[in-house]
Motif scaffolding. Structure first.
Motif, PDB file in Angstrom:
ATOM      1  N   GLU A  41       0.904  -1.280   0.148  1.00 57.99           N
ATOM      2  CA  GLU A  41      -0.034   0.029  -0.069  1.00 57.99           C
ATOM      3  C   GLU A  41       0.754   1.427   0.053  1.00 57.99           C
ATOM      4  N   SER A  42       1.759   1.154   0.801  1.00 58.40           N
ATOM      5  CA  SER A  42       2.834   2.600   0.742  1.00 58.40           C
ATOM      6  C   SER A  42       3.646   2.695  -0.482  1.00 58.40           C
ATOM      7  N   LEU A  43       4.124   1.466  -1.074  1.00 55.91           N
ATOM      8  CA  LEU A  43       4.856   1.734  -2.298  1.00 55.91           C
ATOM      9  C   LEU A  43       3.885   2.081  -3.408  1.00 55.91           C
ATOM     10  N   CYS A  44       2.943   1.281  -3.644  1.00 50.35           N
ATOM     11  CA  CYS A  44       1.931   1.439  -4.782  1.00 50.35           C
ATOM     12  C   CYS A  44       0.884   2.608  -4.790  1.00 50.35           C
ATOM     13  N   LYS A  45       0.848   3.056  -3.573  1.00 48.67           N
ATOM     14  CA  LYS A  45      -0.276   4.266  -3.364  1.00 48.67           C
ATOM     15  C   LYS A  45      -1.794   3.732  -3.631  1.00 48.67           C
ATOM     16  N   LEU A  46      -1.910   2.127  -3.589  1.00 43.98           N
ATOM     17  CA  LEU A  46      -3.130   1.629  -3.931  1.00 43.98           C
ATOM     18  C   LEU A  46      -3.663   0.956  -2.581  1.00 43.98           C
ATOM     19  N   LYS A  47      -4.990   0.750  -2.360  1.00 39.55           N
ATOM     20  CA  LYS A  47      -5.509   0.077  -1.338  1.00 39.55           C
ATOM     21  C   LYS A  47      -5.666  -1.391  -1.508  1.00 39.55           C
ATOM     22  N   VAL A  48      -5.257  -2.365  -0.628  1.00 41.00           N
ATOM     23  CA  VAL A  48      -5.541  -3.695  -0.965  1.00 41.00           C
ATOM     24  C   VAL A  48      -7.079  -3.873  -0.358  1.00 41.00           C
ATOM     25  N   ARG A  49      -7.862  -4.345  -1.203  1.00 42.19           N
ATOM     26  CA  ARG A  49      -9.306  -4.510  -0.993  1.00 42.19           C
ATOM     27  C   ARG A  49      -9.594  -5.812  -0.443  1.00 42.19           C
ATOM     28  N   ARG A  50      -9.075  -7.094  -0.874  1.00 38.56           N
ATOM     29  CA  ARG A  50      -9.502  -8.212  -0.688  1.00 38.56           C
ATOM     30  C   ARG A  50      -8.147  -9.199  -0.607  1.00 38.56           C
ATOM     31  N   ILE A  51      -8.480 -10.020   0.237  1.00 37.37           N
ATOM     32  CA  ILE A  51      -7.397 -11.082   0.358  1.00 37.37           C
ATOM     33  C   ILE A  51      -8.142 -12.683   0.015  1.00 37.37           C
ATOM     34  N   ARG A  52      -7.771 -13.200  -0.593  1.00 36.04           N
ATOM     35  CA  ARG A  52      -8.357 -14.634  -0.803  1.00 36.04           C
ATOM     36  C   ARG A  52      -7.171 -15.728  -0.527  1.00 36.04           C
ATOM     37  N   ILE A  53      -7.380 -16.644   0.620  1.00 44.69           N
ATOM     38  CA  ILE A  53      -6.275 -17.367   1.052  1.00 44.69           C
ATOM     39  C   ILE A  53      -7.295 -18.757   1.365  1.00 44.69           C
ATOM     40  N   ASP A  54      -6.237 -19.830   1.323  1.00 44.25           N
ATOM     41  CA  ASP A  54      -6.799 -20.997   1.779  1.00 44.25           C
ATOM     42  C   ASP A  54      -7.221 -21.208   3.251  1.00 44.25           C
ATOM     43  N   ASN A  55      -7.542 -22.468   3.653  1.00 48.27           N
ATOM     44  CA  ASN A  55      -8.175 -22.495   4.881  1.00 48.27           C
ATOM     45  C   ASN A  55      -6.977 -22.801   5.907  1.00 48.27           C
ATOM     46  N   GLY A  56      -6.092 -22.280   5.822  1.00 48.58           N
ATOM     47  CA  GLY A  56      -4.860 -22.692   6.795  1.00 48.58           C
ATOM     48  C   GLY A  56      -5.084 -21.946   8.103  1.00 48.58           C
ATOM     49  N   THR A  57      -4.852 -22.550   9.069  1.00 45.86           N
ATOM     50  CA  THR A  57      -4.852 -22.114  10.506  1.00 45.86           C
ATOM     51  C   THR A  57      -4.265 -20.980  10.776  1.00 45.86           C
ATOM     52  N   GLU A  58      -3.161 -20.627   9.988  1.00 44.86           N
ATOM     53  CA  GLU A  58      -2.194 -19.676   9.957  1.00 44.86           C
ATOM     54  C   GLU A  58      -2.762 -18.280   9.895  1.00 44.86           C
ATOM     55  N   PHE A  59      -3.887 -18.261   8.977  1.00 45.41           N
ATOM     56  CA  PHE A  59      -4.697 -17.214   8.571  1.00 45.41           C
ATOM     57  C   PHE A  59      -5.999 -17.044   9.186  1.00 45.41           C
ATOM     58  N   LYS A  60      -6.450 -18.188  10.192  1.00 44.34           N
ATOM     59  CA  LYS A  60      -7.679 -17.839  10.724  1.00 44.34           C
ATOM     60  C   LYS A  60      -7.418 -17.645  12.289  1.00 44.34           C
ATOM     61  N   ASN A  61      -6.948 -16.201  12.485  1.00 42.49           N
ATOM     62  CA  ASN A  61      -6.759 -16.109  13.830  1.00 42.49           C
ATOM     63  C   ASN A  61      -7.409 -14.431  14.325  1.00 42.49           C
ATOM     64  N   ASN A  62      -7.507 -14.271  15.440  1.00 41.41           N
ATOM     65  CA  ASN A  62      -7.936 -12.907  15.743  1.00 41.41           C
ATOM     66  C   ASN A  62      -7.222 -11.744  15.233  1.00 41.41           C
ATOM     67  N   MET A  63      -5.981 -11.833  15.343  1.00 39.63           N
ATOM     68  CA  MET A  63      -4.824 -10.757  14.908  1.00 39.63           C
ATOM     69  C   MET A  63      -5.448 -10.398  13.274  1.00 39.63           C
ATOM     70  N   MET A  64      -5.296 -11.601  12.458  1.00 42.87           N
ATOM     71  CA  MET A  64      -5.714 -11.103  10.957  1.00 42.87           C
ATOM     72  C   MET A  64      -6.949 -10.803  11.059  1.00 42.87           C
ATOM     73  N   GLU A  65      -8.023 -11.186  11.593  1.00 45.08           N
ATOM     74  CA  GLU A  65      -9.456 -10.569  11.692  1.00 45.08           C
ATOM     75  C   GLU A  65      -9.445  -9.444  12.048  1.00 45.08           C
ATOM     76  N   LEU A  66      -8.776  -8.858  13.301  1.00 43.11           N
ATOM     77  CA  LEU A  66      -8.936  -7.295  13.503  1.00 43.11           C
ATOM     78  C   LEU A  66      -8.155  -6.440  12.657  1.00 43.11           C
ATOM     79  N   PHE A  67      -6.830  -6.991  11.871  1.00 48.32           N
ATOM     80  CA  PHE A  67      -6.374  -6.152  11.060  1.00 48.32           C
ATOM     81  C   PHE A  67      -6.990  -5.758   9.856  1.00 48.32           C
ATOM     82  N   CYS A  68      -7.857  -7.020   9.374  1.00 48.16           N
ATOM     83  CA  CYS A  68      -8.850  -6.705   7.962  1.00 48.16           C
ATOM     84  C   CYS A  68      -9.738  -5.858   8.305  1.00 48.16           C
ATOM     85  N   LEU A  69     -10.458  -5.951   9.636  1.00 47.82           N
ATOM     86  CA  LEU A  69     -11.613  -4.962   9.889  1.00 47.82           C
ATOM     87  C   LEU A  69     -10.979  -3.700  10.028  1.00 47.82           C
TER      88      LEU A  69
END
Length: 104
Positions: A41-69
């Motif tokens: 976001e800082s390099l390209c001056k564009l906003k990330v709107r969506r992240i699509r990932i597999d169902n890995g447990t490393e991405f399903k946590n409170n920290m990622m949910e809060l960051f995305c919110l």
């Protein structure tokens, strides 16, 4: 990402070289992804709107949910056990495994 930038399929992104190295542990993955998003976001001056990932447990946590919110990013997961939604790499891997089984 490199292919998209090289062929001019992404508007507003300069000719940067993107590389993702898979050398972090599961508990470092969320922090690494957050750093990557903030850097893009800082390099390209564009906003990330969506992240699509597999169902890995490393991405399903409170920290990622809060960051995305906080950043208003849609956090989407692909359906479990469906390699069609997990991208080209997993389809190629499945093809290689099937070819190896056929050769055996």
């Amino acid at each position: 990402m490199n292919n998209l930038v090289r062929n001019g399929l992404v508007i507003g992104v300069s000719k940067l070289r993107f590389a993702i190295v898979d050398d972090c542990t599961k508990d470092e993955t969320a922090e690494t992804l957050q750093f990557l998003i903030l850097s893009l976001e800082s390099l390209c001056k564009l906003k990330v709107r969506r992240i699509r990932i597999d169902n890995g447990t490393e991405f399903k946590n409170n920290m990622m949910e809060l960051f995305c919110l906080k950043k208003a990013i849609r956090h989407e997961f692909s359906a479990p056990y469906t390699p069609q939604q997990n991208g080209v790499a997993k389809r190629k891997n499945r093809t290689l495994i099937e070819t190896a089984r056929t050769m055996l």
